[in-house]
Scaffold this active site. Structure first.
Site, mmCIF file in Angstrom:
data_model
loop_
_atom_site.group_PDB
_atom_site.id
_atom_site.type_symbol
_atom_site.label_atom_id
_atom_site.label_comp_id
_atom_site.label_asym_id
_atom_site.label_seq_id
_atom_site.Cartn_x
_atom_site.Cartn_y
_atom_site.Cartn_z
ATOM 1 N N SER A 69 54.417 38.671 55.833
ATOM 2 C CA SER A 69 52.970 38.231 55.049
ATOM 3 C C SER A 69 53.317 37.265 54.232
ATOM 4 O O SER A 69 53.499 36.300 54.617
ATOM 5 C CB SER A 69 52.177 39.439 54.665
ATOM 6 N N LYS A 97 26.407 43.425 44.177
ATOM 7 C CA LYS A 97 27.087 43.442 42.799
ATOM 8 C C LYS A 97 28.145 44.312 42.644
ATOM 9 O O LYS A 97 29.173 44.059 42.064
ATOM 10 C CB LYS A 97 26.293 43.206 41.669
#
Length: 295
Positions: free
Chosen positions: A113, A165
């Site tokens: 990765s 949020k």
């Protein structure tokens, strides 16, 4: 006229001191990791463990880039990846230093990765046959402890200015709109990964997508797929870097000098390292968006 023995002794002591100062300057520090060797060298920068920060690695790359005695650099990678941003920053730092010197990536037990992303920036990639690499993908983790809080009688209250949020809050399920938003972040980050590999390895994105689904490859498999250039260990990578940079003899590998620390700095570093290790055991996974292979 006879010279005074004390003055003669002081002069000899001064000469010895100057000699050792010269050795220290040329060798990168008597107490650092860097060897006291002369000639043309290959600098070795090591990337180990989960990539959480890029500052030290990019500093070492920059130092070797400025060192005229270092003719090439080997980036030794033994990492499953980590944070997207630090992996990208190390990748870009390698591209920058590559304008001055040859860079070879050497893969250890795992370079997956984000670890593979870093390797792509090098002029050549060397892996051992059994290296675990690939895992070209992006991932985010979210925990949900809502049921646990119910069992112990706790409730969470949130006051927010926008509906996204508190996205990813562990105290409630994620809405479909939130999942779609997070998926778009992961998809864009994944696409950035594909762009880097496609450009650095000269593989079309369409062909790359067929194998860039998070799967791992051995070093030998990766070579057949064009993800790796050659098979070999760290010593082979050092010799290859020397050859690419025009070093005729067997190149000496040098390492970044360790920063000297005071007694109290060492105590603090040990305390922080121990605390970080314990927190990692509790947290399990790194936060945020990651290029990370996980078992």
């Amino acid at each position: 006229m006879r010279k005074h023995p004390i003055i003669l002794g002081l002069c000899l002591l001064l000469l010895v001191g100057l000699f050792f100062l010269l050795l220290t300057a040329l060798g990168g520090g008597l107490f650092g990791k860097r060897s006291l060797v002369w000639g043309e060298h290959v600098g070795v920068v090591t990337v180990e463990g989960i990539i959480r920060n890029s500052r030290e690695i990019t500093r070492q790359l920059d130092d070797f880039g400025k060192d005229n005695s270092v003719k090439a650099i080997v980036v030794r990678i033994d990492s499953p990846g980590g944070g997207v941003t630090p992996a990208q920053e190390i990748h870009d730092a390698i591209l920058s230093v590559k304008k001055k010197k040859k860079v070879v990536a050497s893969m250890g037990a795992i370079a997956a990765s984000g670890g593979y992303l870093i390797a792509c920036a090098a002029d050549r990639i060397v892996a051992s046959p059994g290296t675990m690499t690939g895992s070209i993908s992006a991932i985010m983790h979210f925990a949900n402890v809502e049921e646990l809080l119910k069992k112990i009688g706790l409730k969470s209250s949130v006051v927010k200015s926008g509906r996204f949020k508190d996205i990813g809050s562990p105290t409630r399920p994620m809405t479909e709109d939130e999942k779609a938003l997070i998926q778009s972040l992961v998809d864009d980050t994944y696409d950035q990964f594909l762009d880097v590999v496609a450009k650095d390895r000269r593989i079309s994105k369409d062909d790359l997508r067929k194998i860039a689904d998070g799967r791992l490859f051995t070093g030998r498999q990766a070579r057949k797929l064009g993800l790796v250039d050659e098979l070999g260990d760290l010593s082979y990578a050092v010799r290859l870097a020397g050859t690419l940079s025009g070093i005729k003899d067997e190149p000496d590998a040098v390492y970044p000098a360790k920063k000297k620390s005071t007694f109290w700095e060492l105590i603090l570093q040990q305390a922080v390292t121990t605390l970080a290790a314990e927190m990692q055991k509790v947290e399990g996974r790194p936060e945020g968006l990651n290029y990370l292979y996980q078992q």
